[in-house]
Write a protein that holds these residues in place. Sequence first.
Motif, short mmCIF file in Angstrom:
data_model
loop_
_atom_site.label_atom_id
_atom_site.label_comp_id
_atom_site.label_asym_id
_atom_site.label_seq_id
_atom_site.Cartn_x
_atom_site.Cartn_y
_atom_site.Cartn_z
N ALA A 83 45.95 42.31 75.63
CA ALA A 83 46.63 43.72 75.48
C ALA A 83 46.31 44.62 76.75
N GLY A 84 45.58 43.81 77.79
CA GLY A 84 45.13 44.51 79.06
C GLY A 84 44.10 45.63 78.75
N LEU A 85 43.17 45.16 78.00
CA LEU A 85 41.86 46.08 77.63
C LEU A 85 40.62 45.17 77.77
N VAL A 263 43.78 46.54 68.09
CA VAL A 263 44.00 46.50 69.49
C VAL A 263 45.58 46.74 69.96
N ASN A 264 46.42 46.32 69.20
CA ASN A 264 47.67 46.50 69.71
C ASN A 264 47.94 48.34 69.76
N ARG A 267 46.42 49.70 72.70
CA ARG A 267 47.22 49.34 73.71
C ARG A 267 48.22 50.37 73.99
N ASP A 268 48.98 50.95 73.02
CA ASP A 268 50.05 51.54 72.88
C ASP A 268 49.48 53.02 73.12
N LYS A 270 46.87 53.92 74.77
CA LYS A 270 46.59 53.91 76.24
C LYS A 270 47.80 53.84 77.36
N ALA A 271 48.91 53.29 76.72
CA ALA A 271 50.06 53.25 77.57
C ALA A 271 50.89 54.64 77.52
#
Length: 462
Positions: A83-85, A263-264, A267-268, A270-271
């Motif tokens: 997730a880029g975390l 986590v998803n 991720r969203d 943060k985006a």
Amino acid sequence: MRTAAQHRQNQNNPGAVSQLSRRTFGKRNRWTSVGSVIALALSFLGATVFVAPAHAASPTIVTLTFDDGNDNQVAAAATLKAAGLRGTFFVTSGYLNSPSYMTTAQVQALQADGHEIGGHTVTHPDLAVTGADEAKRQVCNDRVNLTNAGLNIQNFAYPFASSTPAVETIVKNCGYNSARGLGDVRSVAPESAGMPVAATLPPADLYYTAALDQVESNWTLKDLQRVVNQAKTKGGWIQLTFHSIGRANDELSISTALYQQYVNWLRDQKAAGAIQVKTVREVIGGVTKPVVPGPVAPPPNTTDNLVQNPSLETAGATAGTAKCWSPGGYGTNTPVFKQVAGRTGKVAQQLTMSGYKDGDAKLLPTLDMGECAPTGQAGQKYSLKAWYKSTAYTQFDLYYRTGAGSWNYWTSSPYLNASSSWTQGSWTSPPLPAGATAVSFGLNLFSNGVLTTDDYSLTIFK
């Protein structure tokens, strides 16, 4: 009789020694075990979903931390990476390479993937009730062990969130840049309703940084989202603490599916620019300081009895416990320990086992770094004795400590017969394994029944 190999397969796990997690509300208060805490309400905030104002006073930073080094955290870390975390993993170095815990290679791989590795002591003691030298060994040598494994260790988390000002000073002097507590930020529990929704930045106390209560199995996706959304109303820092992901029948575990959903969602968020997700190191900053070894453990004891508090008469820090003794065990069973009238003196320890399916339970000299555990000499044989009454077979279980401070199952004695009156069990051990620095032992129960023990003895075999 169980063979040593069969026994070791399940028992070579320092985490089997009782390490009840504790819920915390307020800095350095005393804690109750998870089982005694009242059930959480579905939510003390109802169904409200907080929406961040257009311009919060400060950014909202979310940090995901993971305690103890459980092996299911490897997959949790991979989920974060996908997730880029990135997360911070507080590792108990004495548990590495044991069943149910990560290997050294796995922790090194986590660091290579960009996750932060932090310290969590060698054997996970309650630092608030250990002696100063033992606390220094636990905190400093944990950092030494992890650094020697090629890991960059800057930050720390207190086992059980248990600390004192003196312990905070020890953590600082061992070279850590910060240390995390628990239970000083509003979570899902009604008891935390009056607490702030996030910690301030910079932290008010670097060596007891404020964090939410630990995530437990009854947390829902809405709960996990809520603690972030409520922080967004003002901004600041929230640290979430996970122990296990996807472990059945574990009060400190959430499901893999729930974790993936969360986590998803992060991720969203943060985006969308609503939050930042950072490791503890990214929040705290600072350089990596030199390691500082703890005090040398006491030299081998040559007195007649190596066991401290052998008759259990000196009380421990918690009511109903004996100083330098801790319950241990593994498997599926329900052990209950309590103090009863002693064979000599006032106190003996009674263990009642019910619901037995497998494993065992026992009382042991605390598996520590030198304050309580009898110091040993590799190659030396030992004579073990203990008085007992039992409704079932019992036997001596033995453990040894390595030079790095990890504890391993060693061997077990032949069975000792049940006895309705006080009987002294005795056995001579094989030579202590190479590299061992200490020994611990106890009489166990590996079936339903009642075992009462008192007046322990460990002497050098001559």
